[in-house]
Design an enzyme around this catalytic site. Structure first.
Site, PDB file in Angstrom:
ATOM      1  N   TYR A  17      57.050  74.739  19.925  1.00 24.74           N
ATOM      2  CA  TYR A  17      56.831  75.875  19.025  1.00 24.74           C
ATOM      3  C   TYR A  17      56.898  77.169  19.819  1.00 24.74           C
ATOM      4  CZ  TYR A  17      52.053  75.337  20.754  1.00 24.74           C
ATOM      5  OH  TYR A  17      50.955  75.226  21.551  1.00 24.74           O
ATOM      6  N   SER A 241      46.509  78.477  27.328  1.00 24.20           N
ATOM      7  CA  SER A 241      47.086  77.241  26.810  1.00 24.20           C
ATOM      8  C   SER A 241      46.401  76.866  25.504  1.00 24.20           C
ATOM      9  CB  SER A 241      46.904  76.117  27.833  1.00 24.20           C
ATOM     10  OG  SER A 241      45.538  75.735  27.863  1.00 24.20           O
ATOM     11  N   LYS A 242      46.825  75.741  24.972  1.00 23.34           N
ATOM     12  CA  LYS A 242      46.260  75.253  23.711  1.00 23.34           C
ATOM     13  C   LYS A 242      44.745  75.111  23.787  1.00 23.34           C
ATOM     14  CE  LYS A 242      50.094  72.494  22.155  1.00 23.34           C
ATOM     15  NZ  LYS A 242      50.594  71.159  22.123  1.00 23.34           N
ATOM     16  N   ARG A 243      44.296  74.745  24.969  1.00 26.68           N
ATOM     17  CA  ARG A 243      42.863  74.591  25.202  1.00 26.68           C
ATOM     18  C   ARG A 243      42.071  75.831  24.773  1.00 26.68           C
ATOM     19  NH1 ARG A 243      40.844  75.205  29.951  1.00 26.68           N
ATOM     20  NH2 ARG A 243      42.900  75.685  30.777  1.00 26.68           N
ATOM     21  N   GLY A 245      42.854  77.700  22.416  1.00 30.72           N
ATOM     22  CA  GLY A 245      43.112  78.015  21.013  1.00 30.72           C
ATOM     23  C   GLY A 245      44.386  78.832  20.850  1.00 30.72           C
TER      24      GLY A 245
END
Ligand code: GLU
Length: 472
Positions: A17, A241-243, A245
Site C-alpha cells: 500500500y 512503521s505499522k507498529r 499505527g
C-alpha cells in the site's frame, strides 16, 4: 545561462500500500515542481513482476488523487519499457562498462558463504569480468563493472557532501538471467530519458545513488541533482512503521482526515517555516523549497495530526466541501443517506466544525440530530427534565409555534426572549430543551439543533419533554 526547466518525479514500486513515507516523498516532489513551475512525472517501478500487483498500482493512483497530487506526465510503467533497458544494457556491454556473467546462483551463494566464513567482503569477486566465452547451459546476467579503488562523492542537496569508498560497491546486476532489468539500472535510464533535473527521495536510497552515479558516468550522461530526505520516525524515535499505527494513506481518508491536513502534517515532518504550523496548500506551494528541508530525522506526531492539523483544516475548509464530505462519511459509516442538496448538511457543518477533529467525529455529532428516535440519557433527564422545566418548555413551545420561520436566527431570538422574560441565562433554557430534543445534554448549539430537526419534529419532541418533566 538559463537554468533547465525543473523536472522531478515520484517513482513508487507497487508492491504494497502507499504508506506515509512514500506519500511524503510524493508531496515534496509535487510541491517542488509546483513551486518552481516545473513538471511532476509519475513513474511506476514495476520491474519486479512477482511483487508488483495491479491492485497496488490502482491504490497509488487513488492515493495520489485523494492527496491532490496531480501529475503532468505519466504514469509511465517500467514493465512496458523493457526493450529500452535491454538496448541500453547492450550499449554498456559493447563499451566495456558492463559484462556478461555466467556464474550460477549456487556458485555465487557458495562463494558468499565462504567469504563470510573467512571474514572477507562477500561481494561478487569479479571473475567473469574478463570472460569472453559463453558457458553452455547457463543464461548469463549482465553486470556493471564498478571501480575497485577510489571513492565516490555525492553533493546531496539535503544531506550535504556524502562520500563512499568504491570498494564497497558491488558489480551489480543490470539485467537478470531472464532478461528483466533491475531497479538501479532502470532508474538511471529513466531519469535520464525523462530529463529529470532533481531526484528527491528517501535516504534509504542513498547507498543506491553511489552505484547509480557510476552508471550515469559510464553512459557519459550528466546526472541529475540528488536530495535525500531523512527518515520519518515514530513517537518512540524508531523508524516509522505499522507498529506505530502508520497505515496506508487511504485509511486516513476513511478515518475522517482531510487530505490537506495529512499533506500539512507530512510536509512539516522535515520542512519548516519559522514557527508556522498550519499551511493552506497555496501557501505551501509558495513557500516550499529544499533549503528549509532538514537533514535530521523527524518524528511524525499522530496526536497532532488529529488535534491540530486536521482540526484546523476543518475550520479552514469551505462549508460546501465539508457538507459533501460529511454526507459521504454519514453514508459510508452510518448508512445515513442524505441528498446532496439537503439543507441540514450545511447547518450540521456550522454547528459541528469548531468541535470536530475529524469528519468521523463530525458524523458522530450529527447522528443524534438525524436519528428518528430519541435515545434518553437518564442522568441528563434527571438533571434537566423535571419540576419547573415543564412550564418553561411549554412556554418555549408556544413561542416557537408562533414563529413565521423556523431558521437559526428566529429560534435563537425565541429562546433569548424566553430567557429574558424569566430572568435566566440562555443555558438555563437551552439545557432542558436540548435534553427534550435529543435525549442528551451535549450537542451542537441549540439553534442548530432546532433548525436541523425542523419545526414539526422539534415541537413534537418538546411537547413530549413537557410531559416527561411534568410526570417526573
Ligand atoms: N521505486 C523506488 C521505491 O519505491 C523509488 C525509486 C527512486 O525514487 O529512485 O522505493
Amino acid at each position: 545561462m538559463t537554468q533547465p526547466k525543473v523536472r522531478v518525479r515520484f517513482a513508487p514500486s507497487p508492491t504494497g500500500y502507499m504508506h506515509l513515507g512514500n506519500a511524503r516523498t510524493a508531496i515534496y516532489n509535487w510541491l517542488y515542481a509546483r513551486h518552481h513551475g516545473g513538471a511532476f512525472v509519475l513513474r511506476i517501478e514495476d520491474t519486479d513482476r512477482e511483487r508488483s500487483t495491479q491492485a497496488a498500482v490502482q491504490v497509488i493512483y487513488e492515493a495520489m488523487r485523494w492527496l491532490g497530487l496531480d501529475w503532468d506526465e505519466g504514469p509511465f510503467l517500467q514493465s512496458e519499457r523493457f526493450d529500452l533497458y535491454r538496448r541500453r544494457a547492450e550499449e554498456l556491454v559493447a563499451s566495456g562498462a558492463a559484462y556478461r556473467c555466467y556464474c550460477t546462483p549456487e556458485e555465487l551463494e557458495q562463494r558468499r558463504q565462504q567469504a563470510l566464513a573467512e571474514k572477507r567482503n562477500p561481494k561478487y569477486d569479479g571473475r567473469c569480468r574478463e570472460r569472453r566465452e559463453p558457458r553452455a547451459g547457463v543464461d548469463p546476467v549482465i553486470r556493471f563493472r564498478m571501480p575497485d579503488t577510489g571513492e565516490t562523492v555525492l553533493e546531496d542537496r539535503i544531506q550535504g557532501r556524502v562520500v563512499t569508498p568504491n570498494e564497497e560497491l558491488d558489480d551489480l546486476v543490470l539485467l537478470r538471467a531472464d532478461g528483466t532489468p533491475t531497479y538501479n539500472f532502470t532508474v538511471v535510464v529513466d531519469d535520464h530519458e525523462m530529463d529529470i533535473t532533481l531526484v528527491l527521495r528517501g535516504a534509504d536510497h542513498l547507498s543506491n545513488t553511489f552505484r547509480q552515479l557510476h552508471i550515469y558516468r559510464a553512459f557519459g550522461w550528466e546526472p541529475p541533482a540528488f536530495a535525500h530526505q531523512s527518515l520519518i520516525l515514530g513517537p518512540d524515535r524508531t523508524k516509522l512503521s505499522k507498529r506505530h499505527g502508520a497505515v496506508s494513506v487511504l485509511q486516513y481518508r476513511d478515518e475522517g482526515y482531510l487530505p490537506e491536513a495529512l499533506v500539512n502534517a507530512l510536509v512539516r515532518c522535515g520542512w519548516s517555516h519559522g514557527d508556522e504550523e498550519v499551511f493552506p496548500l497555496p501557501r505551501l506551494i509558495e513557500l516550499f523549497d529544499l533549503d528549509a528541508v532538514s537533514n535530521a530525522p523527524a518524528v511524525f506526531d499522530f496526536e497532532k495530526l488529529r488535534n491540530k492539523y486536521n482540526a484546523e483544516h476543518i475550520k479552514l475548509a469551505s462549508r460546501e466541501r465539508l457538507a459533501e464530505l460529511l454526507r459521504e462519511t454519514l453514508a459510508r459509516r452510518d448508512g445515513v443517506v442524505l441528498d446532496p442538496a439537503d439543507p441540514r448538511l450545511g447547518l450540521l457543518v456550522d454547528g459541528l466544525r469548531e468541535r470536530s477533529r475529524t469528519l468521523v467525529e463530525m458524523a458522530e455529532g450529527a447522528r443524534p440530530l438525524l436519528a428518528e428516535e430519541v435515545v434518553w440519557d437518564e442522568a441528563a433527564v434527571r438533571k434537566h427534565l423535571q419540576g419547573e422545566a415543564a412550564d418553561m418548555l411549554q412556554a418555549l413551545v408556544q413561542r416557537l409555534e408562533a414563529l413565521p420561520s423556523f431558521d437559526r436566527p428566529a429560534v435563537l431570538a425565541a429562546l433569548d426572549g424566553l430567557a429574558a422574560e424569566r430572568g435566566l441565562k440562555l443555558g438555563k433554557v437551552a439545557q432542558p430543551a436540548r435534553v427534550a430534543l435529543l435525549g442528551t445534554a451535549v450537542s451542537p448549539p441549540i439553534d442548530v439543533v432546532l433548525a436541523v430537526l425542523g419545526r414539526e419534529r422539534a415541537l413534537a419532541r418538546l411537547r413530549a419533554g413537557v410531559a416527561r418533566a411534568a410526570g417526573g
